[in-house]
Scaffold this motif. Structure first.
Motif, short mmCIF file in Angstrom:
data_model
loop_
_atom_site.label_atom_id
_atom_site.label_comp_id
_atom_site.label_asym_id
_atom_site.label_seq_id
_atom_site.Cartn_x
_atom_site.Cartn_y
_atom_site.Cartn_z
N ILE A 53 0.84 -1.20 0.00
CA ILE A 53 0.00 0.00 0.00
C ILE A 53 0.88 1.25 0.00
O ILE A 53 0.65 2.20 -0.75
CB ILE A 53 -0.96 0.00 1.22
CG1 ILE A 53 -2.00 -1.11 1.07
CG2 ILE A 53 -1.64 1.35 1.38
CD1 ILE A 53 -2.77 -1.41 2.34
N SER A 54 1.91 1.25 0.82
CA SER A 54 2.80 2.42 0.93
C SER A 54 3.52 2.72 -0.37
O SER A 54 3.69 3.88 -0.74
CB SER A 54 3.82 2.21 2.05
OG SER A 54 3.17 2.13 3.29
N THR A 55 3.96 1.67 -1.08
CA THR A 55 4.68 1.91 -2.32
C THR A 55 3.74 2.35 -3.44
O THR A 55 4.08 3.25 -4.21
CB THR A 55 5.46 0.66 -2.78
OG1 THR A 55 4.57 -0.45 -2.84
CG2 THR A 55 6.60 0.36 -1.84
N ARG A 56 2.56 1.72 -3.51
CA ARG A 56 1.64 2.07 -4.61
C ARG A 56 0.93 3.40 -4.40
O ARG A 56 0.50 4.01 -5.37
CB ARG A 56 0.62 0.96 -4.81
CG ARG A 56 1.29 -0.30 -5.35
CD ARG A 56 0.30 -1.25 -5.92
NE ARG A 56 0.99 -2.41 -6.47
CZ ARG A 56 0.42 -3.57 -6.68
NH1 ARG A 56 -0.85 -3.75 -6.39
NH2 ARG A 56 1.10 -4.56 -7.20
N LEU A 57 0.79 3.83 -3.15
CA LEU A 57 0.13 5.11 -2.86
C LEU A 57 1.11 6.12 -2.28
O LEU A 57 0.71 7.02 -1.54
CB LEU A 57 -1.04 4.90 -1.89
CG LEU A 57 -2.22 4.09 -2.41
CD1 LEU A 57 -3.24 3.90 -1.32
CD2 LEU A 57 -2.85 4.77 -3.61
N LYS A 58 2.39 6.00 -2.64
CA LYS A 58 3.41 6.88 -2.04
C LYS A 58 3.18 8.35 -2.36
O LYS A 58 3.56 9.21 -1.58
CB LYS A 58 4.81 6.45 -2.47
CG LYS A 58 5.10 6.61 -3.94
CD LYS A 58 6.47 6.10 -4.27
CE LYS A 58 6.64 6.12 -5.78
NZ LYS A 58 7.67 5.22 -6.24
#
Length: 133
Positions: A53-58
């Motif tokens: 989630i953190s990488t895709r919605l950074k």
């Protein structure tokens, strides 16, 4: 495969005055809703999912690790709260979809030969256009 996770209990809301339609209602009622979710402290997701989630919605997560989304489409706070909640849940659930890896393929011998023949034909056509003395 879409795995629905309902983490609505972890969401926090902040309201503010919003612009747009509403006449004098806009000036006195806080209808804009900002939904805030702390990705790192979520108990609904494991560490691997949190990293995904953190990488895709950074681009949407701030330096404190908060995912924020503001909605001021409707004239009512309740409707904006519902829209914001649905959007953030959908956004996170879409992030968790595993993408299939791309399989590299090579063009067939027939395709390569066809492309080379087409190039030769175009080359001959251009060669015939030349002016010869």
């Amino acid at each position: 495969m879409l795995i629905e996770r309902d983490f609505r209990k972890e969401l926090n809301y902040r309201t503010s005055r919003s612009g747009g339609p509403g006449g004098q209602n806009v000036n006195k009622v806080e209808t804009s809703v900002t939904v805030i979710w702390n990705v790192a402290e979520s108990i609904f997701f494991n560490q691997e999912e949190k990293e995904l989630i953190s990488t895709r919605l950074k681009n949407r997560i701030n330096l404190e690790g908060l995912l924020q989304l503001t909605v001021s489409e409707s004239r009512t706070q309740l409707q904006n709260k519902k829209i914001a909640t649905d959007r953030i849940v959908e956004m996170v659930n879409i992030c968790l979809i595993k993408r299939k890896p791309r399989k590299a393929t090579k063009p067939s011998k027939r395709q390569v030969e066809k492309r080379i023949q087409a190039k030769k034909q175009i080359s001959e056509k251009k060669e015939n256009r030349r002016f010869r003395i």
